[in-house]
Design a protein around this motif. Structure first.
Motif, PDB file in Angstrom:
ATOM      1  N   LYS A   1     -59.886  42.772 -81.156  1.00  0.00           N
ATOM      2  CA  LYS A   1     -58.700  43.664 -81.570  1.00  0.00           C
ATOM      3  C   LYS A   1     -58.668  43.621 -83.211  1.00  0.00           C
ATOM      4  CE  LYS A   1     -57.178  45.252 -77.442  1.00  0.00           C
ATOM      5  NZ  LYS A   1     -55.748  45.185 -76.032  1.00  0.00           N
ATOM      6  N   GLY A   2     -57.971  42.053 -83.536  1.00  0.00           N
ATOM      7  CA  GLY A   2     -57.777  41.157 -84.817  1.00  0.00           C
ATOM      8  C   GLY A   2     -59.350  41.765 -86.098  1.00  0.00           C
ATOM      9  N   MET A   3     -60.598  40.778 -85.989  1.00  0.00           N
ATOM     10  CA  MET A   3     -60.733  41.959 -86.091  1.00  0.00           C
ATOM     11  C   MET A   3     -61.337  43.117 -86.255  1.00  0.00           C
ATOM     12  SD  MET A   3     -63.138  38.171 -86.603  1.00  0.00           S
ATOM     13  CE  MET A   3     -65.038  38.498 -85.985  1.00  0.00           C
ATOM     14  N   LEU A   4     -61.260  43.855 -85.758  1.00  0.00           N
ATOM     15  CA  LEU A   4     -61.523  45.677 -86.005  1.00  0.00           C
ATOM     16  C   LEU A   4     -60.483  45.992 -86.749  1.00  0.00           C
ATOM     17  CD1 LEU A   4     -62.236  47.986 -85.592  1.00  0.00           C
ATOM     18  CD2 LEU A   4     -60.799  48.643 -83.354  1.00  0.00           C
ATOM     19  N   LEU A   5     -59.001  45.483 -86.483  1.00  0.00           N
ATOM     20  CA  LEU A   5     -57.789  46.188 -87.368  1.00  0.00           C
ATOM     21  C   LEU A   5     -58.197  45.535 -88.929  1.00  0.00           C
ATOM     22  CD1 LEU A   5     -55.496  47.134 -87.732  1.00  0.00           C
ATOM     23  CD2 LEU A   5     -54.591  45.451 -87.518  1.00  0.00           C
ATOM     24  N   ALA A   6     -58.957  44.427 -89.134  1.00  0.00           N
ATOM     25  CA  ALA A   6     -59.321  43.224 -90.540  1.00  0.00           C
ATOM     26  C   ALA A   6     -60.242  44.396 -91.201  1.00  0.00           C
ATOM     27  CB  ALA A   6     -59.062  42.044 -90.271  1.00  0.00           C
ATOM     28  N   GLN A   7     -61.427  44.413 -90.310  1.00  0.00           N
ATOM     29  CA  GLN A   7     -62.248  45.547 -90.366  1.00  0.00           C
ATOM     30  C   GLN A   7     -61.975  47.029 -91.311  1.00  0.00           C
ATOM     31  OE1 GLN A   7     -64.799  44.951 -87.425  1.00  0.00           O
ATOM     32  NE2 GLN A   7     -65.192  42.085 -88.241  1.00  0.00           N
ATOM     33  N   LEU A   8     -61.345  47.931 -90.362  1.00  0.00           N
ATOM     34  CA  LEU A   8     -60.430  48.639 -90.660  1.00  0.00           C
ATOM     35  C   LEU A   8     -59.794  48.551 -91.849  1.00  0.00           C
ATOM     36  CD1 LEU A   8     -59.795  50.242 -87.364  1.00  0.00           C
ATOM     37  CD2 LEU A   8     -61.723  50.243 -88.555  1.00  0.00           C
ATOM     38  N   LYS A   9     -59.008  47.602 -92.046  1.00  0.00           N
ATOM     39  CA  LYS A   9     -57.690  47.872 -93.470  1.00  0.00           C
ATOM     40  C   LYS A   9     -59.099  47.656 -94.426  1.00  0.00           C
ATOM     41  CE  LYS A   9     -53.332  45.929 -91.063  1.00  0.00           C
ATOM     42  NZ  LYS A   9     -52.971  46.617 -91.480  1.00  0.00           N
ATOM     43  N   ALA A  10     -59.824  46.152 -94.215  1.00  0.00           N
ATOM     44  CA  ALA A  10     -61.047  46.312 -95.540  1.00  0.00           C
ATOM     45  C   ALA A  10     -60.678  47.690 -96.330  1.00  0.00           C
ATOM     46  CB  ALA A  10     -61.433  44.928 -95.194  1.00  0.00           C
ATOM     47  N   LEU A  11     -62.180  48.044 -95.067  1.00  0.00           N
ATOM     48  CA  LEU A  11     -62.383  49.263 -95.309  1.00  0.00           C
ATOM     49  C   LEU A  11     -61.862  50.807 -96.174  1.00  0.00           C
ATOM     50  CD1 LEU A  11     -64.964  49.732 -92.663  1.00  0.00           C
ATOM     51  CD2 LEU A  11     -65.600  49.766 -94.887  1.00  0.00           C
ATOM     52  N   ALA A  12     -60.433  50.809 -95.850  1.00  0.00           N
ATOM     53  CA  ALA A  12     -59.258  51.614 -96.314  1.00  0.00           C
ATOM     54  C   ALA A  12     -58.831  51.061 -97.873  1.00  0.00           C
ATOM     55  CB  ALA A  12     -57.761  51.771 -95.537  1.00  0.00           C
ATOM     56  N   ARG A  13     -58.814  49.582 -98.288  1.00  0.00           N
ATOM     57  CA  ARG A  13     -58.497  49.087 -99.395  1.00  0.00           C
ATOM     58  C   ARG A  13     -59.450  49.476-100.150  1.00  0.00           C
ATOM     59  NH1 ARG A  13     -56.006  44.412 -95.935  1.00  0.00           N
ATOM     60  NH2 ARG A  13     -58.470  43.146 -96.766  1.00  0.00           N
ATOM     61  N   MET A  14     -60.744  49.464 -99.766  1.00  0.00           N
ATOM     62  CA  MET A  14     -61.977  49.558-100.768  1.00  0.00           C
ATOM     63  C   MET A  14     -62.249  51.582-100.905  1.00  0.00           C
ATOM     64  SD  MET A  14     -64.841  47.008 -98.617  1.00  0.00           S
ATOM     65  CE  MET A  14     -66.191  47.832 -99.466  1.00  0.00           C
ATOM     66  N   GLY A  15     -61.416  51.970-100.443  1.00  0.00           N
ATOM     67  CA  GLY A  15     -61.551  53.470-101.072  1.00  0.00           C
ATOM     68  C   GLY A  15     -62.300  53.797 -99.530  1.00  0.00           C
TER      69      GLY A  15
END
Length: 342
Positions: free
Chosen positions: A315-329
């Motif tokens: 879950k932590g990995m998933l959340l970090a990856q989704l947050k990164a994709l969001a910051r990348m636009g």
């Protein structure tokens, strides 16, 4: 002080006690090392229920023992055999990992099979991101792996990340699984809206897994912070059963999102500051979406009795990856996940 994205379970993995070791396995270890074993204890760390022991020999030498045991996962022996083959054939591991010493077994298909390594005393106070960044290029540059190890896309485990099927596509096509996935978020209504709006972008990226153009090399295949050992003098990378040859974006996206999940920084900033190789921005987006799809299709599942922290990690990995994709636009920011610290 780092704060993990999600609250960590107050539990540890269930491993076999040292009293469970058969006498013949002890004798094999002593024969391999040429000394009597005078002390044994369980080693915890990582997320698996594999057998892990610390042993002191009569001459004072210390060894680390790990492997499969009766009642463990059926593929344990196969993964240990693959790891041993990697140690025996890939030169780079001599410089980045503890020294491999040999293997012992009771000869049973579902029995005991244990690898033996020199023990390195891990001390978390020596944890150093710079040491990690300096260590990774030493194995990533080993091109011999291309002719010895499986290609990542055909690897029994890593292939799941590079296959354009399942992952986000599975959640799109199976309403029951999608409902389970959405249950890991604090607000199901918000999660449903986010999922429906962002799924097309995730599916598009997932389908491009074979289009990455960045550098390739030897991959660790499960690169998390807990697979590094820190001593006063240096760092070591351990746990190599998933080694393969493929896009370096995989190892880096895996590790950098894990570091973000643990609260050490932002995934895309680790990429920007890593000078050993340059990963194209398109590859970063593709790899993060593929990794997130795999974890999205696992994070909602029941917590394995012997591995109480596995879903927390996923879950932590998933959340970090989704947050990164969001910051990348690429995506909208994901809704708050149940148990999220921030």
């Amino acid at each position: 002080m780092s704060v993990a994205l999600l609250q960590e379970p107050d539990a540890r993995e269930k491993k076999p006690d040292y009293s469970d070791l058969p006498p013949d396995i002890f004798r094999q270890i002593e024969k391999l090392m040429g000394e009597k074993v005078i002390f044994v204890d369980i080693v915890y760390g990582g997320l698996s229920a594999a057998a892990c022991y610390y042993m002191i020999l009569e001459n004072g030498r210390k060894v680390f023992i790990k492997g499969t045991h009766p009642g463990e996962m059926s593929h344990g022996a196969a993964t240990l055999a693959q790891e041993v083959m990697t140690y025996e054939t890939i030169e780079a591991l001599q410089f980045v990992a503890p020294r491999y010493l040999g293997i012992v077994s009771d000869g049973e298909e579902d029995g005991w099979m244990l690898g033996v390594w020199e023990f390195q005393e891990h001390d978390n106070k020596f944890f150093d991101l710079n040491r990690i960044m300096d260590l990774m290029p030493r194995w990533h540059a080993d091109k011999s792996a291309e002719h010895v190890l499986p290609l990542a896309k055909g690897h029994i485990y890593l292939g799941q990340f590079f296959n354009g099927e399942k992952k986000w596509l599975r959640l799109k096509n199976d309403a029951a699984l999608r409902t389970k996935f959405l249950s890991i978020f604090a607000d199901k209504v918000a999660a449903t809206k986010w999922f429906d709006k962002n799924l097309p972008a995730l599916l598009k990226l997932q389908a491009q897994a074979d289009k990455m153009t960045g550098p390739q090399g030897l991959l660790h295949g499960d690169l998390r912070a807990d697979n590094f050992i820190f001593t006063p003098d240096r760092a070591y990378a351990v746990d190599w059963p998933n080694a393969a040859y493929g896009p370096l974006a995989f190892d880096l996206a895996f590790l950098f999102s894990n570091l973000e999940a643990l609260g050490f920084g932002k995934t895309e900033e680790f990429f920007a500051n890593y000078k050993a190789v340059t990963i194209p921005a398109a590859d970063i987006g593709i790899m993060l979406a593929c990794l997130a799809g795999y974890f999205a299709d696992h994070a909602y599942r029941d917590v394995p009795d012997k591995m109480p922290r596995l879903r927390w990690m996923q879950k932590g990995m998933l959340l970090a990856q989704l947050k990164a994709l969001a910051r990348m636009g690429i995506l909208e920011s994901p809704p708050k996940m149940a148990g999220e610290n921030q």
